[in-house]
Scaffold this motif. Sequence first.
Motif, PDB file in Angstrom:
ATOM      1  N   UNK A   1       0.644  -1.253   0.076  1.00 42.89           N
ATOM      2  CA  UNK A   1       0.019   0.007  -0.116  1.00 42.89           C
ATOM      3  C   UNK A   1       0.824   1.143   0.117  1.00 42.89           C
ATOM      4  N   UNK A   2       2.210   1.140   0.728  1.00 40.50           N
ATOM      5  CA  UNK A   2       2.763   2.284   0.801  1.00 40.50           C
ATOM      6  C   UNK A   2       3.554   2.570  -0.425  1.00 40.50           C
ATOM      7  N   UNK A   3       4.011   1.423  -1.202  1.00 39.07           N
ATOM      8  CA  UNK A   3       4.575   1.585  -2.392  1.00 39.07           C
ATOM      9  C   UNK A   3       3.605   2.126  -3.270  1.00 39.07           C
ATOM     10  N   UNK A   4       2.452   1.726  -3.503  1.00 36.11           N
ATOM     11  CA  UNK A   4       1.407   2.075  -4.351  1.00 36.11           C
ATOM     12  C   UNK A   4       1.213   3.730  -4.095  1.00 36.11           C
ATOM     13  N   UNK A   5       1.078   4.227  -2.824  1.00 37.09           N
ATOM     14  CA  UNK A   5       1.040   5.574  -2.592  1.00 37.09           C
ATOM     15  C   UNK A   5       1.923   6.571  -2.986  1.00 37.09           C
ATOM     16  N   UNK A   6       3.337   5.998  -2.854  1.00 41.77           N
ATOM     17  CA  UNK A   6       4.402   6.559  -3.405  1.00 41.77           C
ATOM     18  C   UNK A   6       4.451   6.662  -5.078  1.00 41.77           C
ATOM     19  N   UNK A   7       4.226   5.754  -5.730  1.00 37.30           N
ATOM     20  CA  UNK A   7       4.146   5.808  -7.213  1.00 37.30           C
ATOM     21  C   UNK A   7       3.088   6.482  -7.501  1.00 37.30           C
ATOM     22  N   UNK A   8       1.802   6.600  -7.029  1.00 36.40           N
ATOM     23  CA  UNK A   8       0.500   7.248  -7.400  1.00 36.40           C
ATOM     24  C   UNK A   8       1.112   8.678  -7.172  1.00 36.40           C
ATOM     25  N   UNK A   9       1.748   9.223  -6.209  1.00 32.70           N
ATOM     26  CA  UNK A   9       2.191  10.589  -5.964  1.00 32.70           C
ATOM     27  C   UNK A   9       3.058  11.081  -7.068  1.00 32.70           C
ATOM     28  N   UNK A  10       4.082  10.105  -7.417  1.00 32.36           N
ATOM     29  CA  UNK A  10       4.998  10.661  -8.590  1.00 32.36           C
ATOM     30  C   UNK A  10       4.510  10.409 -10.076  1.00 32.36           C
ATOM     31  N   UNK A  11       3.584   9.530 -10.070  1.00 29.06           N
ATOM     32  CA  UNK A  11       2.782   9.177 -11.427  1.00 29.06           C
ATOM     33  C   UNK A  11       3.480   8.240 -12.327  1.00 29.06           C
ATOM     34  N   UNK A  12       4.450   7.509 -11.470  1.00 29.93           N
ATOM     35  CA  UNK A  12       5.246   6.507 -12.226  1.00 29.93           C
ATOM     36  C   UNK A  12       5.697   5.656 -11.198  1.00 29.93           C
ATOM     37  N   UNK A  13       6.319   4.370 -11.645  1.00 31.94           N
ATOM     38  CA  UNK A  13       6.653   3.384 -10.773  1.00 31.94           C
ATOM     39  C   UNK A  13       8.127   3.732 -10.172  1.00 31.94           C
ATOM     40  N   UNK A  14       7.958   4.664  -9.212  1.00 30.80           N
ATOM     41  CA  UNK A  14       9.175   4.866  -8.643  1.00 30.80           C
ATOM     42  C   UNK A  14      10.031   3.868  -7.573  1.00 30.80           C
ATOM     43  N   UNK A  15       8.917   3.063  -7.032  1.00 32.91           N
ATOM     44  CA  UNK A  15       9.074   1.972  -6.159  1.00 32.91           C
ATOM     45  C   UNK A  15       8.900   0.663  -6.599  1.00 32.91           C
ATOM     46  N   UNK A  16       9.661  -0.245  -6.722  1.00 33.62           N
ATOM     47  CA  UNK A  16       9.448  -1.757  -7.044  1.00 33.62           C
ATOM     48  C   UNK A  16       9.554  -2.410  -5.552  1.00 33.62           C
ATOM     49  N   UNK A  17       9.117  -3.567  -5.440  1.00 32.30           N
ATOM     50  CA  UNK A  17       9.565  -4.358  -4.470  1.00 32.30           C
ATOM     51  C   UNK A  17       9.579  -5.827  -4.844  1.00 32.30           C
ATOM     52  N   UNK A  18      11.133  -6.022  -4.239  1.00 32.28           N
ATOM     53  CA  UNK A  18      11.723  -7.559  -4.895  1.00 32.28           C
ATOM     54  C   UNK A  18      11.495  -8.463  -3.832  1.00 32.28           C
ATOM     55  N   UNK A  19      10.614  -9.472  -4.501  1.00 26.95           N
ATOM     56  CA  UNK A  19       9.997 -10.594  -3.438  1.00 26.95           C
ATOM     57  C   UNK A  19      11.130 -11.609  -2.858  1.00 26.95           C
ATOM     58  N   UNK A  20      12.049 -11.234  -2.150  1.00 22.88           N
ATOM     59  CA  UNK A  20      13.020 -12.046  -1.556  1.00 22.88           C
ATOM     60  C   UNK A  20      12.572 -13.054  -0.439  1.00 22.88           C
TER      61      UNK A  20
END
Length: 605
Positions: free
Chosen positions: A477-496
């Motif tokens: 949810x936090x990553x989605x919020x950050x990306x929505x704020x910047x209008x692009x995928x600034x943050x990705x999650x690596x599923x280690x």
Amino acid sequence: MRTLSVLCCQFTSLIVGVYLIAVTASGAEPGSDRGSVQEIKNSVGMKLLFIPPGKFLMGSPESEPGREAQEVQHEVELTKGFYLGTHEVTFGQFKQFVADTNYQTEGERDGKGAYGANEAGKIEEMHARFTWKTPGFEQTDEHPVVDVSWQDAKAFCNWLSEKEKKTYRLATEAEWEYACRAGTKTAYVHGDDPEGLATVGNGADATARAKFPGWSIGIQGKDGHLFTAPVGQFKANAFSLYDMHGNVWEWCEDWYVPNSHPQEKQIDPTGPATGKAKVQRGGGWSSDSKRLRSAARVGRDQSAYRGCYLGFRVVLEQSPAEAPKESGTAAEKPAGGRVAYMLLVNGAVTDAVVKAANIEGHRSVVAPYIGTWHDIKGMERIQSGRLDRLERGEIDTLLIGTLHCYPHAETWNNHVGLDSTPAGLAALGVKNNPTFHIVWQTYVWPVGQMPKDGKKTLDVAAMKKRAASEPLKELEKLVDAINEKHGRKVVLISPVGVATIKLVEMVAEGKFPGITDPADLWTEFNMHSNRHVLALTAYCNVATMYGVSPIGLKPDFSQVTYGGGGKGPGIQSMEGITEEQRVILQNIAWEAVSKYPHAGFATTK
């Protein structure tokens, strides 16, 4: 060359916690849907997985119990990847084919039927009353279709090909064994003990002998099924394929000629040019354990032979443009960027994997110091001047790790909004560098008992529960919020975290060669990651950072070490990962990353 030592609690620390990785990639936007997915679902609901190209030893060693002389062991190289059905073709899927085409199987057309089973469990001679619809035992839509000839199987493939305007076919014998073995060299995917078949495949066993006194073959254990089992009931192999041992024999493309295996290396073999029978592989529900081995092979007439223990699975061919891109290839190779490793991160291992992927332009740069992993709880807590490099736009990639899965870490608790440190770092990075991205790696901290008498234990069930808990959802949810704020995928999650749990499960199930205790995936004293988890972590990182598969990479870890802090066992070399283990780790990593939408890859519909 100077040995690269990775010291605990320094910038390139052993522990791999929550990473924040910024990436730069050429071509597509990092975080966009990249390449083909590793799993697809076709028009009849069939799941197929991408099997990467590679090399393996086909056949069996002379010392293998149950071996036949025709199983000459030799090296085979497959230069092209392919999609293979996760399961055998089901009764329900074959029923769709018949309904769509009014197809009659060869047994129905010639009136001779097929081999079937009677109530005593005996295989009866071919008879018209036995067909794919009535094999002598109950079948649901989820059971594998049986009593089909090789020609019937090919007709199904041709129908799918025409329906989807793609090329479906049966696997070649080499493709089949390569997919079955999934990096293993033992008699079965779980090892050499046939009793382990009770958990990975449906064959002759004590279940059948208890019901049918006439039976004398099979393992001492019970797999729980008298005849066929619904597909996917047993444990999958390292490629996530089910029922490669048992349930039903599977038709292959090749002509069968006894003793046709050569001793010399083969590249993309397709079998003899002619023959009188077609290859069958894998064994079936009525097969003894020696017929269920990865190397076991038989041949039957392609038209006249129809058995109630015989079915098939399909291959979907892919053109080079459609297939997932492998690392290190010239086509669409991503450009590297300036990478800064922060806090509890093993940068040397990651750099070794990046180098093996032949990603040009990647280089490590000095990271900003923002405090220890205990201190991060707001941008205002970071001392003046420590973010100068971000403010000057000198970092393309920022990699940061903490001990626990943020936002579960106690020191960051309730600090997950757009005023949080991660959100602040993302905003500062993007403001001063338009190519700045963050890739955030999850991590599962081991749950178990610390050693008292030199023996640690790991609670696998507790680890799985923690991995599936709410913090990951909060993180997304936090990553989605950050990306929505910047209008692009600034943050990705690596599923280690997902990948690590898969590795823990494989070790616990005896499916990871060389390690039998999941606790050994962490070092003896301080429960920090061992070389296998560190390599798995790096494979996930690089796949997420640059959108490339780690499969097939051969990183040079000879000058890379880890450990040395706290009460650990001291500096250790990253060397010691076997070829078989490397293949499995890379497949686990790519499976986790390529299926995870927050890692920037397409979801499968």
